[in-house]
Design an enzyme around this catalytic site. Structure first.
Site, PDB file in Angstrom:
ATOM      1  N   GLU A 130       0.825  -1.223   0.000  1.00  0.00           N
ATOM      2  CA  GLU A 130       0.000   0.000   0.000  1.00  0.00           C
ATOM      3  C   GLU A 130       0.856   1.269   0.000  1.00  0.00           C
ATOM      4  OE1 GLU A 130      -2.128  -0.259   3.697  1.00  0.00           O
ATOM      5  OE2 GLU A 130      -3.028  -2.186   3.215  1.00  0.00           O
ATOM      6  N   GLY A 145       2.171   5.019  -0.714  1.00  0.00           N
ATOM      7  CA  GLY A 145       1.643   6.323  -1.099  1.00  0.00           C
ATOM      8  C   GLY A 145       2.815   7.225  -1.466  1.00  0.00           C
ATOM      9  N   ARG A 146       3.494   7.682  -0.435  1.00  0.00           N
ATOM     10  CA  ARG A 146       4.585   8.645  -0.588  1.00  0.00           C
ATOM     11  C   ARG A 146       5.603   8.272  -1.676  1.00  0.00           C
ATOM     12  NH1 ARG A 146       6.345  11.408   3.970  1.00  0.00           N
ATOM     13  NH2 ARG A 146       5.438   9.725   5.202  1.00  0.00           N
ATOM     14  N   TYR A 203       1.367  14.078   0.391  1.00  0.00           N
ATOM     15  CA  TYR A 203       0.964  14.716   1.650  1.00  0.00           C
ATOM     16  C   TYR A 203       1.214  16.227   1.617  1.00  0.00           C
ATOM     17  CZ  TYR A 203       0.972   9.814   2.960  1.00  0.00           C
ATOM     18  OH  TYR A 203       0.746   8.466   2.992  1.00  0.00           O
ATOM     19  N   ARG A 259       3.775  19.645   6.406  1.00  0.00           N
ATOM     20  CA  ARG A 259       4.694  18.625   6.923  1.00  0.00           C
ATOM     21  C   ARG A 259       5.803  19.196   7.831  1.00  0.00           C
ATOM     22  NH1 ARG A 259       7.527  15.551   4.535  1.00  0.00           N
ATOM     23  NH2 ARG A 259       6.997  13.745   5.791  1.00  0.00           N
ATOM     24  N   CYS A 286       0.083  33.271  10.485  1.00  0.00           N
ATOM     25  CA  CYS A 286       0.369  33.772  11.824  1.00  0.00           C
ATOM     26  C   CYS A 286       0.527  32.639  12.823  1.00  0.00           C
ATOM     27  CB  CYS A 286      -0.715  34.751  12.256  1.00  0.00           C
ATOM     28  SG  CYS A 286      -0.524  36.302  11.389  1.00  0.00           S
ATOM     29  N   GLU A 287       1.589  31.905  12.679  1.00  0.00           N
ATOM     30  CA  GLU A 287       1.962  30.800  13.577  1.00  0.00           C
ATOM     31  C   GLU A 287       3.487  30.707  13.536  1.00  0.00           C
ATOM     32  OE1 GLU A 287       0.126  28.291  15.242  1.00  0.00           O
ATOM     33  OE2 GLU A 287      -1.864  28.869  14.509  1.00  0.00           O
TER      34      GLU A 287
HETATM   35  N1  LLP Z   1      -1.569   2.134   4.342  1.00  0.00           N
HETATM   36  C1  LLP Z   1      -2.048   2.615   5.489  1.00  0.00           C
HETATM   37  C2  LLP Z   1      -3.004   1.808   6.263  1.00  0.00           C
HETATM   38  C3  LLP Z   1      -1.647   3.877   5.941  1.00  0.00           C
HETATM   39  O1  LLP Z   1      -2.118   4.347   7.088  1.00  0.00           O
HETATM   40  C4  LLP Z   1      -0.732   4.644   5.166  1.00  0.00           C
HETATM   41  C5  LLP Z   1      -0.302   5.960   5.596  1.00  0.00           C
HETATM   42  C6  LLP Z   1      -0.262   4.096   3.961  1.00  0.00           C
HETATM   43  C7  LLP Z   1      -0.697   2.825   3.586  1.00  0.00           C
HETATM   44  C8  LLP Z   1       0.684   4.803   3.050  1.00  0.00           C
HETATM   45  O2  LLP Z   1       1.907   5.090   3.666  1.00  0.00           O
HETATM   46  P1  LLP Z   1       3.107   5.692   2.797  1.00  0.00           P
HETATM   47  O3  LLP Z   1       3.521   4.650   1.783  1.00  0.00           O
HETATM   48  O4  LLP Z   1       2.640   6.923   2.120  1.00  0.00           O
HETATM   49  O5  LLP Z   1       4.165   5.991   3.783  1.00  0.00           O
HETATM   50  N2  LLP Z   1       1.033  12.689   6.471  1.00  0.00           N
HETATM   51  C9  LLP Z   1       2.219  11.939   6.823  1.00  0.00           C
HETATM   52  C10 LLP Z   1       2.135  10.487   6.465  1.00  0.00           C
HETATM   53  C11 LLP Z   1       0.954   9.819   7.082  1.00  0.00           C
HETATM   54  C12 LLP Z   1       0.795   8.417   6.641  1.00  0.00           C
HETATM   55  C13 LLP Z   1      -0.488   7.850   7.112  1.00  0.00           C
HETATM   56  N3  LLP Z   1      -0.729   6.515   6.672  1.00  0.00           N
HETATM   57  C14 LLP Z   1       3.433  12.595   6.184  1.00  0.00           C
HETATM   58  O6  LLP Z   1       3.273  13.600   5.509  1.00  0.00           O
HETATM   59  O7  LLP Z   1       4.562  12.173   6.395  1.00  0.00           O
END
Ligand code: LLP
Length: 429
Positions: free
Chosen positions: A284, A286-287, A382, A323, A355-356
């Protein structure tokens, strides 16, 4: 084409001049290189060596823009969604329901109905994150008159300690995510006893921005061990997949991270070692699919020089890219025109207009005579998805690049529209 400077020192993304984009779209603006996003998905898929049934379920939360989701769907990815709204985006972008999994600790009945009711059989699986959730999902499947696929997300009980930021570690004992290991057997039995639920998967997600494979593999082992034991005792016979989650890290300029493909190869090797090769492997990410292929463009509004510091005040703030404020994350800041000569650079503290005190992107080496425009790097994931309208700020626009040109962009909503909507809040004028 990656991020690069031409002979005149102009920064390009995907072959497009970022100065030209800033002039045309205004700032703040996110720019994404769709071709590079597709290439990162292909590189990851190749790591499965043609293993049957595998799925790269793109974590849509990282970037929900239609062109990005469609690009990844066309490159063979499914989707991991965490809300009814993300599910609708994935479906609207052509992701087939049987390639969608749905994670999240508190899904509403309405959201569950959307996941169960879509298509011929509903989505691939709803990931159960607690024992308590089982009865709720079963009730909705019964109401729909459907037998429905579920997966149990197990909390692998791995403390990431120093490995990543505490806010993005999810697989430890105190996290709200996932069914505790010791409750997994009970969860499997409860699902097995239901005529409306079919246990198709067992999964985990240990945390995000993992730069080495160690913790990921440790958590995968914990999951595989559990699955092997369940099967040995005659349970979980209907399993189709194991899901080792996302979390593959990227290099934000502080040093290389293991390539996403390495995480997959390492997980596959463990899967085979545990005798689970008959199951498909799902991941799964994302990043890692998009962070490096997006930048945030900003204009310098003014400088402020005092004994304490030299501030460079830009027109992008923490509302556009949260971030750094939320996780003390660092995104490199570079000029759009002219490479930085280290011998002539000065440390500028780059801050936004919000303003933070936390509206602060950190100190960056930039020319003593500051540039007119800058790019914040590795902002494809993100970034926009976490943007807000705090301080009445406009949301940034998004610009999509492919085949060496701009193929589309979003429109900026006016400050007047925001002011009017707020002024009339509740219909009281
Ligand atoms: N699967 C689940 C169940 C998750 O909770 C997440 C991310 C992913 C997959 C994807 O993770 P990745 O491959 O993107 O690391 N906003 C934060 C990251 C929060 C991730 C939350 N869950 C940031 O900007 O670093």
């Amino acid at each position: 084409m990656p991020l690069e400077r031409d002979a005149q020192g102009q920064l390009h993304l995907g072959g497009v001049s970022l100065s030209a984009v800033a002039a045309d779209a205004g700032t703040p603006a996110y720019v994404y290189d769709l071709d590079a996003v597709a290439a990162s998905a292909h590189a990851l898929t190749a790591a499965f060596d043609g293993a049957a049934g595998h799925l790269v379920a793109y974590a849509v939360k990282a970037n929900t823009a239609g062109p990005v989701v469609r690009t990844l769907a066309a490159a063979g990815c499914g989707a991991d969604v965490v809300s009814g709204a993300e599910l609708l985006v994935a479906l609207a972008c052509g992701v087939s329901p049987d390639r969608i999994i749905y994670s999240g600790v508190a899904k509403t009945d309405r959201e569950l109905d959307g996941a169960i009711g879509v298509g011929q059989r509903g989505i691939r699986a709803v990931q159960l994150e607690s024992v308590e959730e089982i009865a709720r999902v079963e009730a909705r499947a019964r109401a729909a008159g459907r037998r429905f696929g579920v997966s149990i997300r197990v909390n692998p009980s791995v403390d990431l300690g120093e490995v990543t930021h505490a806010h993005i570690a999810t697989g430890h004992d105190e996290a709200k995510f996932g069914v505790a290991r010791e409750d997994a057997g009970r969860a499997v039995e409860l699902v097995g006893a239901s005529p409306y639920l079919e246990l198709v998967g067992m999964g985990m997600h240990v945390g995000s921005q993992l730069r080495e494979t160690g913790a990921y593999v440790e958590a995968a082992r914990s999951l595989f061990e559990l699955v092997r034991a369940l099967r040995a005792s005659g349970k979980a016979r209907s399993l189709v997949f194991v899901d080792t989650g996302g979390g593959f890290g990227v290099d934000y300029g502080t040093g290389p991270a293991a390539a996403p493909a390495e995480f997959v190869r390492a997980a596959r090797a463990e899967q085979r070692a545990f005798g689970l090769d008959d199951l498909a492997l799902y991941v799964e990410p994302g990043r890692s699919l998009i962070a490096a292929h997006g930048v945030l463009l900003a204009r310098v509004i003014q400088t402020k020089v005092a004994d304490a510091a030299r501030w460079l005040m830009i027109d992008a703030g923490m509302n556009d890219l949260i971030r750094p404020a939320l996780y003390q994350a660092r995104h490199r800041v570079v000029p759009l025109r002219g490479a930085v000569d280290p011998a002539r650079s000065r440390g500028w503290r780059v801050v936004g207009p919000v303003c933070e005190s936390s509206d602060d992107f950190g100190e960056h080496p930039l020319p003593a005579e500051p540039p007119a425009e800058v790019a914040l790097l590795d902002a494809g994931a993100y970034g926009y998805t976490m943007a807000s309208r705090y301080n009445g700020r406009q949301l940034p626009v998004e610009v999509f690049v492919s085949g060496g040109g701009v193929v589309g962009r979003t429109e900026r909503v006016s400050i007047e529209a925001w002011a009017e909507e707020r002024a009339r809040a509740g219909g009281i004028t």
